[in-house]
Write an enzyme that holds these catalytic residues in place. Structure first.
Site, mmCIF file in Angstrom:
data_model
loop_
_atom_site.group_PDB
_atom_site.id
_atom_site.type_symbol
_atom_site.label_atom_id
_atom_site.label_comp_id
_atom_site.label_asym_id
_atom_site.label_seq_id
_atom_site.Cartn_x
_atom_site.Cartn_y
_atom_site.Cartn_z
ATOM 1 N N ASP A 163 0.798 -1.225 0.000
ATOM 2 C CA ASP A 163 0.000 0.000 0.000
ATOM 3 C C ASP A 163 0.830 1.274 0.000
ATOM 4 O O ASP A 163 0.592 2.180 -0.804
ATOM 5 C CB ASP A 163 -0.928 0.000 1.220
ATOM 6 N N ASP A 166 4.784 0.674 4.066
ATOM 7 C CA ASP A 166 4.874 -0.614 4.758
ATOM 8 C C ASP A 166 4.667 -1.740 3.753
ATOM 9 O O ASP A 166 4.707 -1.515 2.548
ATOM 10 C CB ASP A 166 3.853 -0.680 5.895
ATOM 11 N N TYR A 324 -7.895 2.272 6.769
ATOM 12 C CA TYR A 324 -8.711 2.742 5.651
ATOM 13 C C TYR A 324 -10.180 2.562 6.010
ATOM 14 O O TYR A 324 -10.867 1.674 5.502
ATOM 15 C CB TYR A 324 -8.351 1.995 4.364
ATOM 16 N N GLU A 570 5.311 10.094 3.416
ATOM 17 C CA GLU A 570 4.885 8.759 2.986
ATOM 18 C C GLU A 570 4.058 8.829 1.706
ATOM 19 O O GLU A 570 3.089 9.581 1.625
ATOM 20 C CB GLU A 570 4.070 8.058 4.076
#
Length: 620
Positions: A163, A166, A324, A570
């Site tokens: 995703d 990670d 999410y 990120e």
């Protein structure tokens, strides 16, 4: 002297008979001179000259045939002259100066597009394909995902995409990312082709859809369970060593058995979003009939599951709610149903998505602060634009016109909210629209809005419509493109920090991206906690994750290139999908062309307009 004529008259005797020989000879010569000469024919000549001697022709023996020497010499001479002439012309051409017409260099959006697509290659999980798009510091990883779990709806879960920074595979945002890529290909395949990236992006989409087909029983017509996540991010003592969110290690070094999370009954949003991903991809791969058919079948199965389960997949207490969390599921039902109609032409889906009840449940008539903010959670703005497309190009009329015109009006309303003249959303001093109202990680929402604005502009132009109304004010399509360009230009470096927020694009970009694989040298094998030293290091990442769009600046245009702060550095799969879509929409501009009007409707049969009911009787 006269004699007797035997016919009854006197016969005159010519006195010339008594001439001498000399006199007769002279008379004959005079007669010859007086008689005109005439040529002799061939027979007469032959009497006088004897037989004619014919001239013998000369031949050249070429082995298999005899050729007249005269013809042979003429042919040989012609060849020699032609060769000499050709050589002379070639010599002249080579000695003259040449003016090569080079293709113009690619524009900035095309360059950024090529870079942004590389991020998806860096996020691939499983056994990596051997092709030119490979990332040098990535290798095969997590090859045991989903294996050895008997009695489940899956056989293995190898593949798909990690995703973000990670190594977890979240199927909800991953499905959204693949839908966005497919949508951009359907609309702008010519621009992808011009950029040399069409086959690349199609490979990326197929990498995702191949994985999705593994996450449920895709051969069945009805299902009761599907996979929602591979890997775990749950915190708590005793679980850290198998926690993909807690551990800081390269995915290539993960050898423990990973957790598989499944959704059994409350999966409407997840199933409908994955149905949208498969349905949109079936249009991308329509020329591969068998694969496209499998994608359509899987999409139908998932959507049927979505409409029977009727709840959010991220219920309170579930791990998905921490990463999410889906705020509602009706927008995914609208989104997935629209894609299934385009993929199948089945009017049942169109009837469902144009019902007033579904539109109301999806929030089409709402006025929340986040109305018009397109994201992995809120599909409503995308679904409304997708159905506006149908009204603009197919005009199906009754009974769909009322709801389609409402979607069209709401889309126009969303576009008005993006313009600086309307104050729904603030802007930073540098010009970045604050679609998430100053919260962290703004760029993913900005990229999505830039895509929708550019696409709506292209829809209007393809429909020969010069613009749209915001209340009493009329705005041309150029206002939309200006908005789209300004936001993408900000992301690419036209901002107060003069920094590109896409790694590998421009001269200055983030070097400490929050990403496990990029931060650890490729020849270093680390344990779960052994990689913490790389996470906390002040040095730049040893591996550049080119194409990654980071989370972005704060509401004051500030940015800290710090690996430990994911709110700045990120990247995410969903965010990059929106960026790619916006970049291809802006790339090439008029030189390449606009949208592909027809491919989206390739499976849609002609619609017969129904007869509207008669008006109610008049009553006084």
């Amino acid at each position: 002297m006269y004699g007797r004529d035997p016919w009854g008259g006197p016969l005159e005797i010519n006195a010339a008979d008594s001439m001498t020989d000399d006199d007769r000879s002279r008379n004959l010569q005079d007669l010859d001179r007086a008689t005109p000469s005439r040529p002799l024919d061939e027979t007469q000549q032959s009497w006088l000259l004897g037989p004619k001697v014919l001239k013998k022709k000369k031949y050249v023996d070429l082995g298999c045939i005899l050729v007249s020497r005269k013809i042979f010499l003429w042919t040989l001479g012609t060849i020699v002259v032609t060769a000499l002439l050709s050589g002379f012309i070639t010599l002249i051409v080579k000695t003259l100066p040449h003016h090569h017409h080079k293709e113009p260099p690619p524009d900035n959006y095309t360059i950024a597009l090529r870079t942004a697509l590389k991020f998806f290659n860096a996020q691939q999980s499983g056994k990596l394909p051997k092709n030119i798009y490979n990332v040098s510091w990535r290798h095969d990883s997590c090859l045991q995902d989903g294996k050895g779990d008997p009695g489940q709806c899956y056989k293995d879960l190898v593949g798909g995409y990690y995703d973000a920074g990670d190594s977890i595979k979240f199927n909800f945002p991953m499905s959204y990312a693949m839908t966005m890529l497919s949508w951009s290909v359907i609309e702008y395949s010519a621009k992808y082709q011009a950029a040399g990236e069409l086959e690349h992006v199609k490979e990326l989409i197929k990498w995702g859809t191949d994985y999705f087909l593994k996450t449920f029983n895709s051969s069945a017509d009805n299902i009761y369970v599907m996979v929602e996540q591979v890997g775990s991010g749950v915190s708590g003592r005793g679980s850290e060593l198998h926690n993909d969110h807690y551990c800081w290690m390269r995915p290539e070094d993960i050898h423990y058995k990973r957790t598989v999370s499944q959704c059994y009954s409350s999966c409407s949003d997840l199933a409908a979003e994955m149905a949208a991903a498969l349905a949109s991809a079936s249009i991308v791969f329509k020329d591969n009939r068998l694969y496209s058919k499998n994608l359509v079948h899987g999409a139908k199965t998932l959507y049927r599951f979505a409409t029977t389960s009727r709840n959010r997949y991220s219920q309170n207490g579930k791990e998905s709610s921490k990463f999410y969390n889906s705020s509602m599921f009706e927008d995914e039902l609208l989104w997935g149903g629209a894609w299934l109609y385009y993929a199948t032409g089945n009017v049942t889906y169109l009837e469902r998505v144009t019902s007033h009840h579904m539109a109301e449940k999806a929030g089409a008539f709402g006025n929340s602060p986040y109305y018009g903010v397109f994201s992995w959670d809120n599909k409503l703005p995308g679904a409304q634009l997708l159905l506006t497309r149908m009204r603009l190009f197919l005009s199906p009329g009754y009974p769909y016109e009322d709801m389609l015109s409402e979607f069209h009006n709401q889309t126009g309303r969303v576009m008005c909210s993006y313009l600086p003249y309307y104050k729904k959303f603030n802007r930073t001093n540098g010009g970045l629209i604050q679609l998430n109202h100053g919260a962290p990680q703004p760029l993913q929402y900005v990229a999505n809005a830039a895509f929708l604005a550019a696409l709506f502009s292209d829809y209007l132009e393809a429909a020969d419509t010069p613009g749209w109304y915001c209340g009493p004010n009329f705005y041309t399509t150029e206002f939309l493109r200006d908005f789209s360009r300004s936001q993408i230009d900000y992301i690419l470096g036209k901002n107060p920090r003069k920094m590109s927020y896409v790694v590998g694009y421009g001269q200055r970009y983030p070097k400490q991206v929050h990403h496990r694989g990029a931060s650890i040298p490729k020849n270093m094998k680390e344990t779960c906690t052994g990689g913490f030293k790389w996470k906390k290091s002040k040095k730049n990442n040893p591996n550049a994750i080119n194409g990654a769009m980071v989370a972005g600046p704060d509401k004051h245009d500030g940015f800290h290139d710090i690996r430990t702060n994911y709110n700045y550095t990120e990247p995410t799969l969903a965010g990059n999908a929106g960026l790619v879509a916006a970049l291809v929409a802006l790339s090439g501009e008029k030189a390449v062309g606009g949208i592909d009007k027809n491919t989206m409707f390739s499976a849609v049969p002609p619609l017969v307009m129904a007869t509207p009911p008669p008006p109610a009787p008049w009553t006084p």
